[in-house]
Design a protein around this motif. Sequence first.
Motif, PDB file in Angstrom:
ATOM      1  N   GLU A   1      32.242  50.904  38.308  1.00 40.41           N
ATOM      2  CA  GLU A   1      32.607  50.409  39.638  1.00 40.41           C
ATOM      3  C   GLU A   1      33.501  49.175  39.544  1.00 40.41           C
ATOM      4  O   GLU A   1      34.483  49.042  40.270  1.00 40.41           O
ATOM      5  CB  GLU A   1      31.339  50.085  40.429  1.00 40.41           C
ATOM      6  N   LYS A   2      33.159  48.282  38.638  1.00 37.50           N
ATOM      7  CA  LYS A   2      33.947  47.057  38.468  1.00 37.50           C
ATOM      8  C   LYS A   2      35.347  47.391  37.950  1.00 37.50           C
ATOM      9  O   LYS A   2      36.343  46.822  38.401  1.00 37.50           O
ATOM     10  CB  LYS A   2      33.228  46.114  37.507  1.00 37.50           C
ATOM     11  N   LYS A   3      35.423  48.319  37.012  1.00 37.32           N
ATOM     12  CA  LYS A   3      36.711  48.732  36.465  1.00 37.32           C
ATOM     13  C   LYS A   3      37.580  49.349  37.555  1.00 37.32           C
ATOM     14  O   LYS A   3      38.779  49.083  37.639  1.00 37.32           O
ATOM     15  CB  LYS A   3      36.499  49.737  35.327  1.00 37.32           C
ATOM     16  N   SER A   4      36.969  50.175  38.405  1.00 39.47           N
ATOM     17  CA  SER A   4      37.700  50.785  39.513  1.00 39.47           C
ATOM     18  C   SER A   4      38.260  49.718  40.454  1.00 39.47           C
ATOM     19  O   SER A   4      39.391  49.832  40.945  1.00 39.47           O
ATOM     20  CB  SER A   4      36.782  51.727  40.289  1.00 39.47           C
ATOM     21  N   GLY A   5      37.475  48.665  40.689  1.00 42.40           N
ATOM     22  CA  GLY A   5      37.936  47.569  41.543  1.00 42.40           C
ATOM     23  C   GLY A   5      39.133  46.854  40.947  1.00 42.40           C
ATOM     24  O   GLY A   5      40.096  46.531  41.656  1.00 42.40           O
TER      25      GLY A   5
ATOM     26  N   SER B   1      39.740  45.210  29.294  1.00 41.99           N
ATOM     27  CA  SER B   1      38.678  44.512  28.594  1.00 41.99           C
ATOM     28  C   SER B   1      37.327  45.152  28.871  1.00 41.99           C
ATOM     29  O   SER B   1      36.512  45.357  27.976  1.00 41.99           O
ATOM     30  CB  SER B   1      38.654  43.038  29.020  1.00 41.99           C
ATOM     31  N   LEU B   2      37.115  45.506  30.136  1.00 41.95           N
ATOM     32  CA  LEU B   2      35.852  46.125  30.525  1.00 41.95           C
ATOM     33  C   LEU B   2      35.682  47.480  29.844  1.00 41.95           C
ATOM     34  O   LEU B   2      34.588  47.842  29.422  1.00 41.95           O
ATOM     35  CB  LEU B   2      35.801  46.283  32.046  1.00 41.95           C
TER      36      LEU B   2
ATOM     37  N   GLY C   1      25.947  51.701  24.635  1.00 38.78           N
ATOM     38  CA  GLY C   1      26.490  51.918  25.971  1.00 38.78           C
ATOM     39  C   GLY C   1      26.370  50.728  26.876  1.00 38.78           C
ATOM     40  O   GLY C   1      26.638  50.815  28.066  1.00 38.78           O
ATOM     41  N   ASN C   2      25.960  49.579  26.352  1.00 35.90           N
ATOM     42  CA  ASN C   2      25.823  48.375  27.166  1.00 35.90           C
ATOM     43  C   ASN C   2      27.145  47.656  27.295  1.00 35.90           C
ATOM     44  O   ASN C   2      27.976  47.680  26.392  1.00 35.90           O
ATOM     45  CB  ASN C   2      24.788  47.423  26.547  1.00 35.90           C
ATOM     46  N   VAL C   3      27.338  47.011  28.436  1.00 36.81           N
ATOM     47  CA  VAL C   3      28.577  46.288  28.682  1.00 36.81           C
ATOM     48  C   VAL C   3      28.407  44.839  28.294  1.00 36.81           C
ATOM     49  O   VAL C   3      27.484  44.170  28.750  1.00 36.81           O
ATOM     50  CB  VAL C   3      28.969  46.356  30.173  1.00 36.81           C
ATOM     51  N   TRP C   4      29.287  44.357  27.429  1.00 42.11           N
ATOM     52  CA  TRP C   4      29.259  42.939  27.067  1.00 42.11           C
ATOM     53  C   TRP C   4      29.860  42.115  28.197  1.00 42.11           C
ATOM     54  O   TRP C   4      30.678  42.588  28.974  1.00 42.11           O
ATOM     55  CB  TRP C   4      30.074  42.699  25.799  1.00 42.11           C
TER      56      TRP C   4
END
Length: 220
Positions: free
Chosen positions: A51-55, A197-198, A206-209
């Motif tokens: 969702e954040k990447k899409s934003g 970066s994301l 599969g965790n996001v840093w």
Amino acid sequence: MRITNTILNRTSAEAGMPLNQSTLLDYINTDGSDDSLIEAIKKKKEEAGTEKKSGYEKLEKTAGELSGLAEALAGTGKKSLFDEARESGSTKDIISRAEELVSSYNSTLKELGKDSTELNGYYKKMLKDAADGSSEALEAIGITQAADGTLQINKEKLKAADLDALERALGSTGGFSSRLSFVSGRIAENAQASAESLSSRYDASGNVWSMSSGKYDFRR
């Protein structure tokens, strides 16, 4: 290590998972496997990352469009839209670009407002200041700034504006379009870098840093 309710609840909160009256330990005991909780947390993080990447991608698109429109109106070093209008005797193309510019400006502000980071707040202020600094010239051609920073158009007044007034407000000498092109270009670059970066910040589980978008922070 012994898994306790406190540890699991903290992990769930960090992952953005809602807590209810049942404890996460109860959830594990009911399901019969620790893996189900891990998968649920991983899925929640992946969804949040997507969702954040899409934003960021939406922001990159609208800011990039704004930069291109502003650059076309500011156009220095070549025959400008205003030079072409003098030759043709028509301001139709300029008016069309101005309407697109306002729409793109408002869309960029909206996308910036969806993620209230310090940098996005700074960019919003830069965009608003660019319009505020040219408010008199813009108002003369029917473009005004609302309290929330968005731009509004009086289309009849815009169509009735003469070429000189349009150039003072939107051309290279006025400075508004040049400032918009610069700021929106930086916004698009930052959004692109953040999205990339994301995408690369997933570990083997599969965790996001956590990430930083300081690379394109031109305040430094």
